[in-house]
Write an enzyme that holds these catalytic residues in place. Sequence first.
Site, PDB file in Angstrom:
ATOM      1  N   PHE A 235       5.845   1.270  -3.764  1.00  0.00           N
ATOM      2  CA  PHE A 235       5.529  -0.114  -4.290  1.00  0.00           C
ATOM      3  C   PHE A 235       7.362  -0.518  -4.565  1.00  0.00           C
ATOM      4  O   PHE A 235       7.415  -0.942  -5.730  1.00  0.00           O
ATOM      5  CB  PHE A 235       4.768  -0.089  -5.365  1.00  0.00           C
ATOM      6  CG  PHE A 235       3.681   0.812  -5.123  1.00  0.00           C
ATOM      7  CD1 PHE A 235       2.525   0.053  -4.768  1.00  0.00           C
ATOM      8  CD2 PHE A 235       3.356   1.999  -5.634  1.00  0.00           C
ATOM      9  CE1 PHE A 235       1.471   0.761  -4.131  1.00  0.00           C
ATOM     10  CE2 PHE A 235       2.309   2.676  -5.425  1.00  0.00           C
ATOM     11  CZ  PHE A 235       1.170   2.039  -4.746  1.00  0.00           C
ATOM     12  N   ASN A 285       1.291   0.659   3.816  1.00  0.00           N
ATOM     13  CA  ASN A 285       0.486   0.605   2.375  1.00  0.00           C
ATOM     14  C   ASN A 285       0.745   2.211   1.845  1.00  0.00           C
ATOM     15  O   ASN A 285       0.861   3.238   2.549  1.00  0.00           O
ATOM     16  CB  ASN A 285      -0.925   0.811   2.673  1.00  0.00           C
ATOM     17  CG  ASN A 285      -1.867   1.038   1.761  1.00  0.00           C
ATOM     18  OD1 ASN A 285      -1.535   1.473   0.533  1.00  0.00           O
ATOM     19  ND2 ASN A 285      -3.312   0.070   1.771  1.00  0.00           N
ATOM     20  N   ALA A 286       1.532   2.072   0.767  1.00  0.00           N
ATOM     21  CA  ALA A 286       1.621   3.474  -0.150  1.00  0.00           C
ATOM     22  C   ALA A 286       0.497   4.374  -0.161  1.00  0.00           C
ATOM     23  O   ALA A 286       1.035   5.557  -0.241  1.00  0.00           O
ATOM     24  CB  ALA A 286       2.285   2.881  -1.473  1.00  0.00           C
ATOM     25  N   ASP A 306       5.378   2.611  -8.907  1.00  0.00           N
ATOM     26  CA  ASP A 306       5.290   1.170  -9.429  1.00  0.00           C
ATOM     27  C   ASP A 306       4.303   0.304  -8.828  1.00  0.00           C
ATOM     28  O   ASP A 306       4.978  -0.649  -8.570  1.00  0.00           O
ATOM     29  CB  ASP A 306       6.716   0.737  -9.683  1.00  0.00           C
ATOM     30  CG  ASP A 306       6.866  -0.555 -10.645  1.00  0.00           C
ATOM     31  OD1 ASP A 306       6.020  -0.596 -11.541  1.00  0.00           O
ATOM     32  OD2 ASP A 306       7.843  -1.200 -10.446  1.00  0.00           O
ATOM     33  N   CYS A 346       1.124  -1.636 -14.705  1.00  0.00           N
ATOM     34  CA  CYS A 346       1.308  -2.854 -15.296  1.00  0.00           C
ATOM     35  C   CYS A 346       0.011  -3.719 -15.598  1.00  0.00           C
ATOM     36  O   CYS A 346      -0.027  -4.847 -15.977  1.00  0.00           O
ATOM     37  CB  CYS A 346       2.382  -3.591 -14.358  1.00  0.00           C
ATOM     38  SG  CYS A 346       1.712  -4.048 -12.916  1.00  0.00           S
TER      39      CYS A 346
END
Length: 402
Positions: A235, A285-286, A306, A346
Amino acid sequence: MAARSDKPRLVCYGHNMSFIILKPGKERRLIAGHSWIYAGEIAAVHDKAKDGDPVEIFDHRKRSLGVGLINRKSQITVRRFTTQKEELDKAFFRRRLQAAAAYREPADAQRLVFSEGDQLPGLILDRFGDCLVLQALTLGIDQRKPMLIELARELFKPKAIVERSDAPTRKLEGLTETKGVIFGETDGNVVINVGGVRFAANLLEDQKTGFFLDQAVNYQEMLRFCSGKRVLDCFSYHGGFALYAAQAGATTVEAVEISEAAVVRARQNAELNGLLGKIDFTCANAFDILKKYDVEKRQFDVIVLDPPTFTRTKQNVDDALRGYKEINLRALKMLVPGGVLATFTCSHHISTELLRAVVVDAAADAHKTVRLVKTLTQNADHPILPAIPETEYLKGFLLQVI
Ligand code: SAH
């Protein structure tokens, strides 16, 4: 700055400011230091009050709790700006902006005003070199834009001010999204220096206000583990962690990011810093990449996770936790002994404790013992008020596999 310990004062009506009266018991959150008043907590609103106006806040016993701005269209109907009875005029906003600036070490790029964190609910102001970016998230701030532009010019002497009020949350205030140059001239392109790495950004086009300033301190925390190491930055947006890792002398750096535009920008940043051949950028896409590498039994020394927020509502927390668990589990499996994981959330709805539980669970499943090197949080220019949990939105851990 007003001390919250001040006892609510008895006042007489008959002054000029409009006011609201809270229902019994609904003063508690404000007395404890929060600044939001929800629609259902208000017993009465003085009929003179127009949306966007200052209102004095009274509890049901008519004790004053300070002054806020009202917007009946919002569920958060009043946001308190001060615990004192004072005018929310230009001089007030000048004092608040000066206090916000005084709290920060001057830097080439930084958040100058962080909404509730600087006792200016609804206002975000970022500095990018000689440009400023203003974001108005509430009606009260939106109505005061001309004054805020004047004050920002007076105090920070920018060449240009860009408005990025294109946040979807404006809808909750009855506002539409808007962006553009609101003072001076700029095409939005800037190059900034964040802790020794240069970043190109376009203030009119890039995500949020153009750049994620909140991770600056965590780049430094991670980079000391990177020299001579294999690093995976998931990310990665504009390449933040990957660039610091490469500059710190990592042997290999891979950056994974789903947005093509962000990858283009990340490559440009690598070039700007003479690091182009040193970082392998993958637009993907991670989740898929982590799964693939896990199956391939790849190994890394440092992994950064992240992700964007996986949940914007309380209802989705369980799904989000499964997402966090999956990526943390795969990352931990791929880390060699001594390897380091920097993992973040987050999301407002995922607390440090919840993230800790996810990490403990993932480490157990990965059969790894991890040491907490450091609890991570947002950069200091995004100040946290402990009484307002919503101001603490970036939570993370730096973990070492032992
Ligand atoms: N680490 C970055 C900020 C990351 S923000 C920094 O230091 O600046 C989260 C990023 O994840 C965004 O750029 C977003 O485009 C990207 N993203 C969202 N979903 C993704 C996914 N499934 N796989 C990879 N990247 C994703």
